[in-house]
Motif scaffolding. Structure first.
Motif, PDB file in Angstrom:
ATOM      1  N   HIS A 145      34.381  38.868   4.162  1.00 45.22           N
ATOM      2  CA  HIS A 145      35.063  38.671   5.442  1.00 45.22           C
ATOM      3  C   HIS A 145      34.877  39.839   6.411  1.00 45.22           C
ATOM      4  CE1 HIS A 145      37.026  35.023   4.040  1.00 45.22           C
ATOM      5  NE2 HIS A 145      37.355  35.660   2.937  1.00 45.22           N
ATOM      6  N   THR A 179      42.571  37.241  12.662  1.00 47.87           N
ATOM      7  CA  THR A 179      41.389  37.649  13.429  1.00 47.87           C
ATOM      8  C   THR A 179      40.858  38.955  12.857  1.00 47.87           C
ATOM      9  OG1 THR A 179      42.289  36.605  15.414  1.00 47.87           O
ATOM     10  CG2 THR A 179      40.490  38.192  15.710  1.00 47.87           C
ATOM     11  N   ASN A 185      32.500  41.924  16.416  1.00 47.87           N
ATOM     12  CA  ASN A 185      32.763  40.581  16.905  1.00 47.87           C
ATOM     13  C   ASN A 185      34.001  40.008  16.222  1.00 47.87           C
ATOM     14  OD1 ASN A 185      30.352  40.632  18.456  1.00 47.87           O
ATOM     15  ND2 ASN A 185      29.166  40.038  16.635  1.00 47.87           N
ATOM     16  N   GLN A 187      36.392  37.407  14.426  1.00 48.79           N
ATOM     17  CA  GLN A 187      36.157  36.244  13.572  1.00 48.79           C
ATOM     18  C   GLN A 187      37.496  35.788  12.996  1.00 48.79           C
ATOM     19  OE1 GLN A 187      33.413  36.956  10.406  1.00 48.79           O
ATOM     20  NE2 GLN A 187      33.661  34.914   9.498  1.00 48.79           N
ATOM     21  N   LYS A 188      37.815  34.492  13.151  1.00 50.30           N
ATOM     22  CA  LYS A 188      39.086  33.945  12.686  1.00 50.30           C
ATOM     23  C   LYS A 188      38.941  33.366  11.278  1.00 50.30           C
ATOM     24  CE  LYS A 188      41.237  32.980  17.134  1.00 50.30           C
ATOM     25  NZ  LYS A 188      41.932  31.965  17.974  1.00 50.30           N
TER      26      LYS A 188
END
Length: 478
Positions: A145, A179, A185, A187-188
């Motif tokens: 992640h 988030t 960047n 990312q959810k």
């Protein structure tokens, strides 16, 4: 006729050429015999032939983090975690050799306990493996992640932001989208929504890792602490999570009831051991795990400074008893002689004297070396095994005793003597610092017991003919 038929048919048969495995309709294994001059003969009823197929091996799962592997036994493991265990084992062996050279019994006891805990103690190995699995989950979270490679644990401590993201990802509700910043960047990611009851275990895993490597505890950092307390207090379902708290013994009614039942009504070694363990836990603020580490070598009687003889009373019992605890949860890895205690004989009430209780147990049981509280042999209440009681054994013994005396909903646990000791010390006027040192608490958890003891002290004393402190003289034991 049956015998003649059997002899006639047996003469016609020859030796079997080969045998084959078979299974009947119920899955019962057996053998069918193929012979040369007749159809295959099956003993008993008809069976269906089943060929023995080789077992399929499961494909080894591949993880994105290179240090997360699958062991030969099939369990998940982390290479850096195992490397730390290997280094700790080597260091413990060096410490044991140095302690033996110094000829200091206290250092030898600590070094032996440390090496045994790392190498062969089942409870320690089980806890260490559960902590390792959480560390593997953290490494995988960072790799999947956050798209980063977490450095080896023995090289660098985890980052605060990664720990915060890992806790939020695991314990926020599934409806929450977290988030995460991956290479700049956003990312959810949907959170997992784990039960809040396992939050403490996750914290324990990180603190376990910090203790192994000598890193500072990052859960004392402001950002991590705030997230941890927020998750701990959040509502996970219909009801708010409330940790179970052990009930406090009433002083002295419950203790008198336990002693009367164990020593007078039962009067055997099994219940003498139970009473001694409860009184020792109350006297020294011990946890149930602390009792499993006590050996006869850890008990000492001081000598007189005048003539060098043992400091004994007229009845042969010592005035002061000293005790070394090789390991304690509150003190982490014991060093420099372990955790030392000393307690004076209770002259106000001999029935509640821990010094008399410990020596009576050793004398009646005949234990001269090894563990102070060993296990009984199976089916015996007089013969001992060489191993100590486990934590589960102590809980089982304690639960049966409380169930017999106080009923089904008694509310007591193995933590009750320790909690009662803190509350009673507060009633007797001990300061917070003295209680914290006596109980070896690192956090302020003990204040829950202290405040409850002081708040209930007036209610406890109202209507009593004899105040509790008239049967016990409390003073700092460390």
């Amino acid at each position: 006729a049956a015998a003649q038929f059997a002899s006639a048919t047996s003469n016609q048969r020859t030796q079997p050429l080969f045998t084959t495995n078979y299974r009947n309709h119920f899955g019962v294994p057996g053998r069918v015999i193929h012979e040369s001059n007749e159809a295959p003969r099956i003993d008993g009823t008809n069976y269906e032939m089943a060929e023995k197929r080789p077992k399929k091996r499961r494909a080894t799962k591949k993880y994105k983090d290179p240090m997360v592997l699958t062991a030969i036994s099939g369990h998940k493991t982390a290479a850096d975690w195992q490397e730390i265990n290997s280094r700790l084992s080597t260091a413990a062996e060096r410490d044991l050799a140095a302690a033996k050279e110094s000829c200091d019994p206290a250092k030898v006891i600590v070094a032996q306990g440390k090496l045994k805990r790392i190498k062969g103690e089942k409870a320690y190995q089980k806890t260490d493996h559960s902590m390792e699995l959480i560390w593997c989950a953290f490494r995988e979270f960072v790799a999947v992640h956050l798209n980063n490679n977490q450095p080896a644990l023995y090289e660098e401590s985890p980052k605060v932001n990664d720990i915060v993201a890992f806790l939020n990802f695991n314990f926020r509700r599934k409806e929450v989208k977290l988030t995460l910043m991956v290479e700049g960047n956003p990312q959810k990611v949907n959170c997992k929504g784990n039960k809040i009851s396992s939050l403490q275990k996750y914290r324990q895993a990180f603190e376990w890792a910090f203790l192994k490597c000598g890193y500072p505890n990052l859960f004392e950092e402001k950002s991590v602490k705030e997230v941890y307390m927020e998750l701990k207090e959040k509502v996970t379902g219909k009801y708010r999570y409330q940790p179970k708290q052990a009930k406090t013994f009433s002083v002295w009614g419950d203790f008198d009831k336990l002693r009367e039942y164990c020593l007078k009504e039962k009067g055997d070694l099994y219940h003498l051991r139970s009473w001694t363990m409860i009184l020792v836990m109350f006297s020294f603020f011990l946890r149930r795990a602390d009792l499993t580490y006590l050996t006869v070598d850890c008990i000492g009687i001081p000598r007189s400074r005048i003539n060098g003889n043992l400091d004994l009373d007229e009845d042969g019992y010592p005035r002061i008893l000293r005790l070394w605890l090789p390991r304690s949860k509150g003190d982490g890895e014991a060093e420099k002689g372990g955790v030392k205690f000393q307690i004076m004989r209770n002259y106000r009430d001999r029935d509640m004297c821990p010094v008399v209780a410990i020596l009576d147990w050793l004398n009646f049981s005949g234990i001269e070396d090894g563990f102070v509280f060993p296990n009984f042999q199976h089916g015996s209440n007089s013969k001992f095994r060489n191993d100590a009681m486990s934590v589960d054994d102590i809980s089982t013994m304690y639960s049966k005793l409380c169930l017999t005396l106080f009923g089904e909903n008694h509310g007591y646990s193995t933590h009750s003597p320790r909690r009662t000791a803190a509350a009673f010390a507060a009633v007797c006027g001990a300061t917070d610092a003295e209680i914290k040192r006596a109980g070896r608490w690192k956090s302020d958890t003990y204040m829950v017991y202290v405040e409850a003891g002081r708040a209930g002290s007036i209610m406890e004393l109202v209507g009593l003919d004899l105040p509790p402190e008239d049967r016990w003289s409390w003073y700092p034991i460390r």
